[in-house]
Design an enzyme around this catalytic site. Structure first.
Site, PDB file in Angstrom:
ATOM      1  N   LYS A   1      81.622 -48.612  53.740  1.00  0.00           N
ATOM      2  CA  LYS A   1      80.559 -47.703  53.816  1.00  0.00           C
ATOM      3  C   LYS A   1      80.533 -47.579  55.237  1.00  0.00           C
ATOM      4  O   LYS A   1      80.309 -47.823  56.342  1.00  0.00           O
ATOM      5  CB  LYS A   1      79.494 -48.698  53.369  1.00  0.00           C
ATOM      6  CG  LYS A   1      78.059 -47.747  53.679  1.00  0.00           C
ATOM      7  CD  LYS A   1      76.584 -48.022  54.009  1.00  0.00           C
ATOM      8  CE  LYS A   1      76.945 -48.248  55.439  1.00  0.00           C
ATOM      9  NZ  LYS A   1      77.495 -47.070  56.075  1.00  0.00           N
TER      10      LYS A   1
ATOM     11  N   GLU B   1      81.333 -58.502  64.175  1.00  0.00           N
ATOM     12  CA  GLU B   1      82.105 -57.978  64.783  1.00  0.00           C
ATOM     13  C   GLU B   1      81.320 -57.627  65.122  1.00  0.00           C
ATOM     14  O   GLU B   1      80.562 -56.470  65.036  1.00  0.00           O
ATOM     15  CB  GLU B   1      83.363 -57.315  64.561  1.00  0.00           C
ATOM     16  CG  GLU B   1      85.023 -57.707  64.727  1.00  0.00           C
ATOM     17  CD  GLU B   1      85.437 -58.231  65.073  1.00  0.00           C
ATOM     18  OE1 GLU B   1      84.872 -58.606  66.043  1.00  0.00           O
ATOM     19  OE2 GLU B   1      86.394 -58.998  64.902  1.00  0.00           O
TER      20      GLU B   1
ATOM     21  N   CYS C   1      82.097 -51.644  72.321  1.00  0.00           N
ATOM     22  CA  CYS C   1      81.496 -53.177  72.089  1.00  0.00           C
ATOM     23  C   CYS C   1      82.416 -54.019  73.244  1.00  0.00           C
ATOM     24  O   CYS C   1      82.017 -54.505  73.459  1.00  0.00           O
ATOM     25  CB  CYS C   1      82.080 -53.754  71.552  1.00  0.00           C
ATOM     26  SG  CYS C   1      83.233 -53.833  70.504  1.00  0.00           S
TER      27      CYS C   1
ATOM     28  N   GLU D   1      72.092 -55.219  75.704  1.00  0.00           N
ATOM     29  CA  GLU D   1      73.873 -54.513  75.894  1.00  0.00           C
ATOM     30  C   GLU D   1      73.505 -52.887  75.759  1.00  0.00           C
ATOM     31  O   GLU D   1      72.001 -52.254  74.769  1.00  0.00           O
ATOM     32  CB  GLU D   1      74.488 -54.791  74.453  1.00  0.00           C
ATOM     33  CG  GLU D   1      75.819 -54.398  74.345  1.00  0.00           C
ATOM     34  CD  GLU D   1      76.092 -54.201  72.841  1.00  0.00           C
ATOM     35  OE1 GLU D   1      75.473 -53.952  71.897  1.00  0.00           O
ATOM     36  OE2 GLU D   1      77.506 -54.003  72.511  1.00  0.00           O
TER      37      GLU D   1
END
Ligand code: NAD
Length: 478
Positions: free
Chosen positions: A175, A250, A284, A381
């Site tokens: 997906k 991840e 990231c 973040e």
């Protein structure tokens, strides 16, 4: 150039699915609709599960050398189709076409690496305790995989998983992200045209939580691989636990960058700026907290601010564009909140700090100086083009500050002192550490985090291993 035709890919067939539901894909630079993406129904997901089950039986029994021939052919087709794939990535995601093209180079490199590495699924013979006994360890593909990935690298987030899974001999239901679907679709067409058997790769879209719940509840799925935020990773891992599905996670990061007095400051500032604002900071492993030693602090902050002001911000397909828009309007508010919060905690705004224009989701490359540890941006973040800079006195202090968060994905240092670099390498809580550069992601090296940044690396030989299981066979009298 036409945008990709948006379709589901199930059991080797392209379709609009049977749900009757869909969503628009938007260009974040112009806010125009690029296309309409169909959503999969539960009947479509059932078909994908059945296909993945069938595809696994075919693919696991295909020799690694025969698999490599197909995967390499798909890589050749991706190379041929790269210009149009890269342009569509830029249009739907916002990044400059040059960055999208480099992303495709990385994708092709990953696929070729995994195709080759699949041939090295070596087991071993273990000396026996009994005369006439033979003890063997073999590695075999783990089974059909369900994978879910974020939008920031629409092609490489997808290929990290496809390459590992297909190289290892697994089938997969992918997906990809609904905001950035075109490159996943284009790559699936390459696999099909290269001769990948039907059912080995299936591509679906829809409401993410509904699709993941449905797939992870199926006894067919034997592995989950997820690239995205930490909260969603935790949720999916809990769902996978119900069926003892193994996971690769991840997740998010908050990379510290430690810049010491002995570093080449001009070079460090140039690299930090280029890397911080790449993909508008939506990376990231983006350098995130800049800790600069007192002797070079002012110089570094000024250089960063000047670089930020010089960056050409424009739609990604524009000649000369160095930074594009954020993925969606929602991210503009997040950036403004982080900047305002830092300023209210005493930070000084050296560059940017506001939206650019009122069409498209552009935010100015931003540099903040004197950002205290309590400011939100030093803890959450940012995933955007905002660089907080703070000073430090000595080694022990900066290591403690660098290690203070639960995140542990990338980390970086700029120093010419080898002993210092080695000491940080030993003490940093992170899955990856770059010294005097940011190039820590290659097809042949392990990529992944620790703690709240997840576990289970992609890339390198470890990437394939994560899609294999171990079997021990002990024989006597044969
Ligand atoms: P997100 O977790 O909200 O979404 C990531 C993807 O997961 C999207 O495609 C989303 O549609 C999907 N998703 C959301 N909920 C889901 C669910 N319940 N089931 C299945 N899929 C679901 O994250 P985001 O903010 O959109 O993306 C950025 C995050 O991804 C950042 O935290 C970034 O660090 C992380 N990321 C990590 C890596 C890595 O390799 N470690 C790489 C890229 C991005």
């Amino acid at each position: 150039m036409a945008y990709e035709k948006l379709e589901l890919f199930i059991d080797g067939k392209w379709s609009q699915g049977t749900s009757g539901k869909s969503q628009d894909v938007i260009n974040p630079a112009t806010e125009e609709v690029l296309g309409t993406l169909p959503h999969a129904s539960t009947a479509d997901l059932d078909a994908a599960l059945t296909a993945a089950d069938k595809g696994f039986k075919i693919w696991r029994n295909t020799t690694p050398i025969a698999r490599q021939i197909i995967l390499d052919k798909a890589a050749d087709l991706m190379e041929e189709r790269k210009p149009s794939i890269a342009k569509n990535i830029s249009r739907e995601m916002g990044k400059p076409v040059g960055e999208a093209s480099l992303e495709m180079d990385f994708v092709i490199g990953c696929l070729r690496w995994d195709a080759e590495q699949g041939k090295r699924a070596y087991g071993r013979l273990i000396p026996a305790r009994i005369p006439g006994q033979r003890q063997m360890m073999i590695k075999e593909p783990v089974g059909p995989v369900a994978a879910f990935v974020a939008w920031n690298f629409p092609a490489s987030n997808v290929m990290r998983k496809l390459g590992n899974a297909l190289g290892a001999g697994c089938s997969i239901i992918m997906k990809a992200d609904e905001e950035t679907p075109s490159s996943a679709i284009a790559m699936a067409r390459c696999f099909q045209d290269a001769g990948l058997p039907d059912g080995v790769l299936n591509l679906v879209f829809g409401v993410p939580s509904e699709i993941s719940s449905y797939l992870l509840d199926s006894p067919i799925i034997k592995k989950l691989s997820f690239t995205g935020s930490t909260p969603v990773g935790m949720l999916l891992q809990a769902q996978a636990a119900k069926r003892m599905i193994r996971c690769t996670m991840e997740l998010g990061g908050h990379a510290p960058v430690m810049i010491f007095n002995d570093a080449d400051i001009a070079a460090a500032a140039q690299m930090c700026s280029a890397t911080k604002f790449r993909n508008a900071g939506q990376v990231c492993i983006s350098p995130t907290r800049f800790y600069v030693q007192e002797g070079v602090y002012d110089e570094f902050a000024e250089r960063m601010a000047q670089h930020a002001k010089d960056i050409v911000v424009a739609e990604g397909i524009t000649e000369g564009a160095q930074m594009g828009p954020l993925i969606g309007e929602r991210r503009l508010g997040v950036m403004q909140d982080l900047v305002d919060d830092a300023v209210s905690h005493g930070a000084e705004l050296l560059a940017g700090g506001e939206r650019l224009g009122n069409k498209g989701f552009f935010y100015k490359p931003t540099v903040l100086k004197g950002v205290p540890e309590e400011a939100k941006i030093m803890n959450e973040e940012p995933f955007g083009p905002v660089a907080p800079v703070a000073s430090f006195k000595d080694f022990d202090e900066v290591i403690e500050r660098a290690n203070k968060l639960e995140y542990g994905l990338a980390s970086y240092a700029f120093t010419t002192d080898g002993a210092k670099a080695n000491a940080i390498g030993d003490q940093i809580n992170a899955g990856m550490f770059g010294v005097n550069h940011f190039g820590i992601a290659t097809p042949e090296t392990p990529f992944g985090g620790v703690n709240h940044s997840g576990y289970g690396t992609e890339g390198g030989e470890e990437g394939i291993t994560a899609y294999q299981r171990v079997k021990f066979i002990s024989e006597i009298g044969v």
